[in-house]
Design a protein around this motif. Structure first.
Motif, PDB file in Angstrom:
ATOM      1  N   MET A   1      28.177  -2.233  18.312  1.00  0.00           N
ATOM      2  CA  MET A   1      29.851  -2.740  18.705  1.00  0.00           C
ATOM      3  C   MET A   1      30.581  -1.868  17.387  1.00  0.00           C
ATOM      4  SD  MET A   1      31.452  -6.710  17.304  1.00  0.00           S
ATOM      5  CE  MET A   1      30.919  -7.735  18.554  1.00  0.00           C
ATOM      6  N   ALA A   2      31.302  -1.440  17.976  1.00  0.00           N
ATOM      7  CA  ALA A   2      32.420  -1.199  17.081  1.00  0.00           C
ATOM      8  C   ALA A   2      33.461  -1.972  16.005  1.00  0.00           C
ATOM      9  CB  ALA A   2      32.775   0.626  17.769  1.00  0.00           C
ATOM     10  N   ILE A   3      33.449  -1.541  15.053  1.00  0.00           N
ATOM     11  CA  ILE A   3      34.656  -2.648  14.200  1.00  0.00           C
ATOM     12  C   ILE A   3      35.459  -1.214  13.576  1.00  0.00           C
ATOM     13  CG2 ILE A   3      35.190  -4.499  12.312  1.00  0.00           C
ATOM     14  CD1 ILE A   3      32.461  -4.945  12.292  1.00  0.00           C
ATOM     15  N   LYS A   4      36.801  -1.378  14.057  1.00  0.00           N
ATOM     16  CA  LYS A   4      37.922  -1.352  13.889  1.00  0.00           C
ATOM     17  C   LYS A   4      38.566  -1.322  12.049  1.00  0.00           C
ATOM     18  CE  LYS A   4      39.127   0.912  18.478  1.00  0.00           C
ATOM     19  NZ  LYS A   4      40.566   0.684  19.301  1.00  0.00           N
ATOM     20  N   ARG A   5      38.839  -0.797  12.041  1.00  0.00           N
ATOM     21  CA  ARG A   5      38.699  -1.114  10.085  1.00  0.00           C
ATOM     22  C   ARG A   5      40.581  -0.758  10.586  1.00  0.00           C
ATOM     23  NH1 ARG A   5      35.485   1.014   5.970  1.00  0.00           N
ATOM     24  NH2 ARG A   5      32.836   0.051   6.058  1.00  0.00           N
ATOM     25  N   ASN A   6      41.324  -1.781   9.949  1.00  0.00           N
ATOM     26  CA  ASN A   6      43.222  -1.272   9.526  1.00  0.00           C
ATOM     27  C   ASN A   6      43.069  -0.164   8.613  1.00  0.00           C
ATOM     28  OD1 ASN A   6      45.467  -1.765   9.394  1.00  0.00           O
ATOM     29  ND2 ASN A   6      45.470  -3.563   9.308  1.00  0.00           N
ATOM     30  N   LYS A   7      44.113   1.235   8.910  1.00  0.00           N
ATOM     31  CA  LYS A   7      43.683   1.897   8.648  1.00  0.00           C
ATOM     32  C   LYS A   7      45.398   2.072   8.529  1.00  0.00           C
ATOM     33  CE  LYS A   7      39.224   3.509   8.588  1.00  0.00           C
ATOM     34  NZ  LYS A   7      38.994   5.664   8.545  1.00  0.00           N
TER      35      LYS A   7
END
Length: 131
Positions: A1-7
């Motif tokens: 599962m790919a977790i996207k970080r808030n950048k």
């Protein structure tokens, strides 16, 4: 599962230098305001070519356009002008009375004030503004 970080980019304003600038401005205006002469009543003075400054003991006698008389910012009636002026002058010091009179007042008003100095052997100087 790919977790996207808030950048996401967050804009910031550095305010540390602004407080230093405000401090220096505050100091500047405080120092300048103390240099102003608080014993002066604002009026338009006659103009002259030469303007001499003196560092002697001074008493300021101001006359307004409505012919109100002030000795060091204290309002005095013309009838009590001579007695009040003599009470302010210290005979042991060489004090000078600086007359601040508007340029558009009659010459007779100036002569009336100068006669007080002649009767009592006082040193009078007329304040002027540079041309």
């Amino acid at each position: 599962m790919a977790i996207k970080r808030n950048k996401r980019f967050h804009a910031e304003v550095a305010t540390s230098s602004l407080s230093d600038i405000m401090f220096f401005l505050l100091l500047f205006f405080l120092i300048i305001s103390t240099l102003a002469n608080p014993n002066v009543i604002r009026m338009t003075l006659p103009k002259s070519q030469t303007n001499e400054k003196t560092n002697k003991q001074l008493i300021t006698l101001s006359v307004t356009e409505q012919k109100e008389f002030f000795i060091d910012k204290e309002q005095v009636a013309f009838e009590q002008l001579e007695t009040t002026l003599l009470s302010k002058i210290d005979p042991s010091k060489q004090q000078t009375v600086v007359i601040r009179i508007p340029f558009n007042l009659q010459v007779q008003d100036l002569v009336d004030v100068l006669q007080i100095g002649v009767r009592n052997k006082l040193k009078f100087v007329i304040a002027t503004s540079p041309k």
